[in-house]
Design a protein around this motif. Structure first.
Motif, PDB file in Angstrom:
ATOM      1  N   LYS A  63     -58.230 101.041 -13.160  1.00 22.35           N
ATOM      2  CA  LYS A  63     -59.124 101.082 -11.991  1.00 22.35           C
ATOM      3  C   LYS A  63     -59.041 102.423 -11.277  1.00 22.35           C
ATOM      4  O   LYS A  63     -59.221 102.524 -10.080  1.00 22.35           O
ATOM      5  CB  LYS A  63     -58.784  99.941 -11.023  1.00 22.35           C
ATOM      6  CG  LYS A  63     -59.173  98.583 -11.570  1.00 22.35           C
ATOM      7  CD  LYS A  63     -58.901  97.449 -10.621  1.00 22.35           C
ATOM      8  CE  LYS A  63     -59.302  96.124 -11.264  1.00 22.35           C
ATOM      9  NZ  LYS A  63     -58.855  94.972 -10.495  1.00 22.35           N
ATOM     10  N   ASP A 127     -60.633  88.171 -18.899  1.00 25.11           N
ATOM     11  CA  ASP A 127     -61.015  89.591 -18.935  1.00 25.11           C
ATOM     12  C   ASP A 127     -59.789  90.475 -19.151  1.00 25.11           C
ATOM     13  O   ASP A 127     -59.845  91.478 -19.875  1.00 25.11           O
ATOM     14  CB  ASP A 127     -61.758  89.999 -17.655  1.00 25.11           C
ATOM     15  CG  ASP A 127     -60.965  89.696 -16.390  1.00 25.11           C
ATOM     16  OD1 ASP A 127     -60.472  88.556 -16.243  1.00 25.11           O
ATOM     17  OD2 ASP A 127     -60.829  90.601 -15.550  1.00 25.11           O
ATOM     18  N   ARG A 152     -62.096  82.234 -17.560  1.00 28.36           N
ATOM     19  CA  ARG A 152     -62.738  82.783 -16.362  1.00 28.36           C
ATOM     20  C   ARG A 152     -64.227  82.858 -16.651  1.00 28.36           C
ATOM     21  O   ARG A 152     -64.629  83.448 -17.668  1.00 28.36           O
ATOM     22  CB  ARG A 152     -62.178  84.173 -16.074  1.00 28.36           C
ATOM     23  CG  ARG A 152     -62.770  84.791 -14.858  1.00 28.36           C
ATOM     24  CD  ARG A 152     -62.087  86.083 -14.468  1.00 28.36           C
ATOM     25  NE  ARG A 152     -62.639  86.498 -13.188  1.00 28.36           N
ATOM     26  CZ  ARG A 152     -62.348  87.619 -12.565  1.00 28.36           C
ATOM     27  NH1 ARG A 152     -61.477  88.449 -13.091  1.00 28.36           N
ATOM     28  NH2 ARG A 152     -62.916  87.899 -11.400  1.00 28.36           N
ATOM     29  N   SER A 186     -62.945  89.647  -6.779  1.00 30.62           N
ATOM     30  CA  SER A 186     -62.688  90.541  -5.639  1.00 30.62           C
ATOM     31  C   SER A 186     -63.851  91.507  -5.472  1.00 30.62           C
ATOM     32  O   SER A 186     -64.220  91.840  -4.344  1.00 30.62           O
ATOM     33  CB  SER A 186     -61.387  91.320  -5.855  1.00 30.62           C
ATOM     34  OG  SER A 186     -60.307  90.438  -5.988  1.00 30.62           O
ATOM     35  N   SER A 187     -64.443  91.966  -6.600  1.00 30.10           N
ATOM     36  CA  SER A 187     -65.584  92.887  -6.457  1.00 30.10           C
ATOM     37  C   SER A 187     -66.745  92.205  -5.739  1.00 30.10           C
ATOM     38  O   SER A 187     -67.420  92.819  -4.911  1.00 30.10           O
ATOM     39  CB  SER A 187     -66.057  93.470  -7.794  1.00 30.10           C
ATOM     40  OG  SER A 187     -65.417  92.911  -8.876  1.00 30.10           O
TER      41      SER A 187
HETATM   42  P1  ATP Z   1     -61.979  92.880  -9.372  1.00 27.80           P
HETATM   43  O1  ATP Z   1     -63.354  92.293  -9.355  1.00 27.80           O
HETATM   44  O2  ATP Z   1     -61.744  93.897  -8.302  1.00 27.80           O
HETATM   45  O3  ATP Z   1     -61.528  93.329 -10.733  1.00 27.80           O
HETATM   46  P2  ATP Z   1     -60.676  90.324  -9.730  1.00 27.80           P
HETATM   47  O4  ATP Z   1     -61.344  89.190  -9.032  1.00 27.80           O
HETATM   48  O5  ATP Z   1     -60.911  90.490 -11.195  1.00 27.80           O
HETATM   49  O6  ATP Z   1     -60.989  91.681  -8.945  1.00 27.80           O
HETATM   50  P3  ATP Z   1     -57.962  91.063 -10.137  1.00 27.80           P
HETATM   51  O7  ATP Z   1     -56.974  91.390  -9.087  1.00 27.80           O
HETATM   52  O8  ATP Z   1     -58.557  92.180 -10.926  1.00 27.80           O
HETATM   53  O9  ATP Z   1     -59.137  90.204  -9.437  1.00 27.80           O
HETATM   54  O10 ATP Z   1     -57.379  89.984 -11.152  1.00 27.80           O
HETATM   55  C1  ATP Z   1     -56.030  89.643 -11.276  1.00 27.80           C
HETATM   56  C2  ATP Z   1     -55.913  88.584 -12.362  1.00 27.80           C
HETATM   57  O11 ATP Z   1     -56.573  87.384 -11.946  1.00 27.80           O
HETATM   58  C3  ATP Z   1     -56.564  88.984 -13.692  1.00 27.80           C
HETATM   59  O12 ATP Z   1     -55.745  88.491 -14.744  1.00 27.80           O
HETATM   60  C4  ATP Z   1     -57.892  88.245 -13.653  1.00 27.80           C
HETATM   61  O13 ATP Z   1     -58.372  87.967 -14.947  1.00 27.80           O
HETATM   62  C5  ATP Z   1     -57.511  86.969 -12.929  1.00 27.80           C
HETATM   63  N1  ATP Z   1     -58.634  86.340 -12.207  1.00 27.80           N
HETATM   64  C6  ATP Z   1     -59.300  86.867 -11.174  1.00 27.80           C
HETATM   65  N2  ATP Z   1     -60.261  86.045 -10.732  1.00 27.80           N
HETATM   66  C7  ATP Z   1     -60.208  84.958 -11.529  1.00 27.80           C
HETATM   67  C8  ATP Z   1     -60.992  83.741 -11.577  1.00 27.80           C
HETATM   68  N3  ATP Z   1     -61.994  83.505 -10.715  1.00 27.80           N
HETATM   69  N4  ATP Z   1     -60.661  82.833 -12.533  1.00 27.80           N
HETATM   70  C9  ATP Z   1     -59.645  83.078 -13.401  1.00 27.80           C
HETATM   71  N5  ATP Z   1     -58.882  84.200 -13.401  1.00 27.80           N
HETATM   72  C10 ATP Z   1     -59.161  85.131 -12.477  1.00 27.80           C
END
Ligand code: ATP
Ligand code: MG
Length: 218
Positions: A63, A127, A152, A186-187
């Motif tokens: 990132k 992801d 996810r 988070s985005s």
């Molecule tokens: P961004 O959009 O900024 O990337 P994000 O929502 O993906 O934020 P991260 O902090 O990047 O959050 O994710 C941390 C971990 O949580 C990663 O392993 C991601 O795959 C997982 N994760 C995030 N949101 C979810 C969700 N809604 N369901 C399942 N796993 C999630």
């Protein structure tokens, strides 16, 4: 003073003959949201984990191209979000280590700290699992912890949809778990906040209050 986190530093020390399961959930948590919390709780429950430690990254290697909220704010939000769950805690170890964040360093630090009757489980969303082949020292990763890949919405476990599992391109043995689909990111939260929209019920109230207080993501 705690080394890893406040609540679980001595996990495994009480009964050396008993095996303990420790979940580790790494992420940028910019900010932490209900998707993170619900999936960590589902993993804890399904795998009968004794504890889950959320580890906010210092500088996520993938990132580098975007601005991230200060580490102390992301950590403070995680701390507040997990407070009411006695199985959860947050660790500042990656933030304190500073520099680029590599999961292998974190897992080594955990492995060195905890006795051998504590098994480590690293939780990662689909992801994240799909990028495992690019992680530093991926051969070592698989020996330090069992990886738990959670579903996810909108993401596949492999970058190559023809491969059934990410095991095809890494040596890491991933255990897969289907969790309740929550299409929260988070985005998405940051975008809503930039547009002055509500994120109530997408993040815990305490996180919402912290964001407003500190004027984050405007
Ligand atoms: P961004 O959009 O900024 O990337 P994000 O929502 O993906 O934020 P991260 O902090 O990047 O959050 O994710 C941390 C971990 O949580 C990663 O392993 C991601 O795959 C997982 N994760 C995030 N949101 C979810 C969700 N809604 N369901 C399942 N796993 C999630
Ligand atoms: Mg992400």
């Amino acid at each position: 003073m705690s080394v890893i986190c406040e609540r679980f530093d001595s996990l495994g020390c009480d009964s050396p003959d008993h095996r303990y399961k420790l979940g580790i959930f790494g992420g940028t948590f910019d900010p932490i949201h209900m998707g993170h919390l619900a999936c960590a709780e589902e993993v804890r429950d399904s795998y009968q984990l004794d504890a889950v430690i959320f580890v906010p990254t210092a500088h996520p290697v993938f990132k580098r191209d975007r601005r991230i909220a200060p580490a102390r704010d992301r950590y403070a939000m995680v701390k507040r979000a997990i407070e009411a769950n006695p199985y959860f805690d947050a660790s500042p170890i990656e933030i304190e280590r500073g520099g680029d964040t590599y999961t292998v360093d974190t897992l080594r630090q955990m492995r060195d700290h905890y006795p051998s009757n504590v098994d480590l489980f690293f939780i990662a969303g689909a992801d994240a699992v799909s990028t495992l082949a690019k992680w530093r020292e991926k051969e070592a990763l698989g020996t330090l912890a069992t990886f738990i890949g959670v579903t996810r919405p909108g993401f596949l476990f492999s970058e190559n949809p023809e491969e059934e599992t990410a095991q095809c391109d890494t040596h890491i043995n991933v255990s897969y778990l289907e969790v309740t689909a929550l299409a929260i990111s988070s985005s998405g939260i940051r975008e809503r906040l930039r547009n002055g929209r509500s994120v109530r019920y997408l993040v815990p109230d305490v996180v919402n209050a912290y964001i407003a207080d500190r004027g984050l993501y405007r």
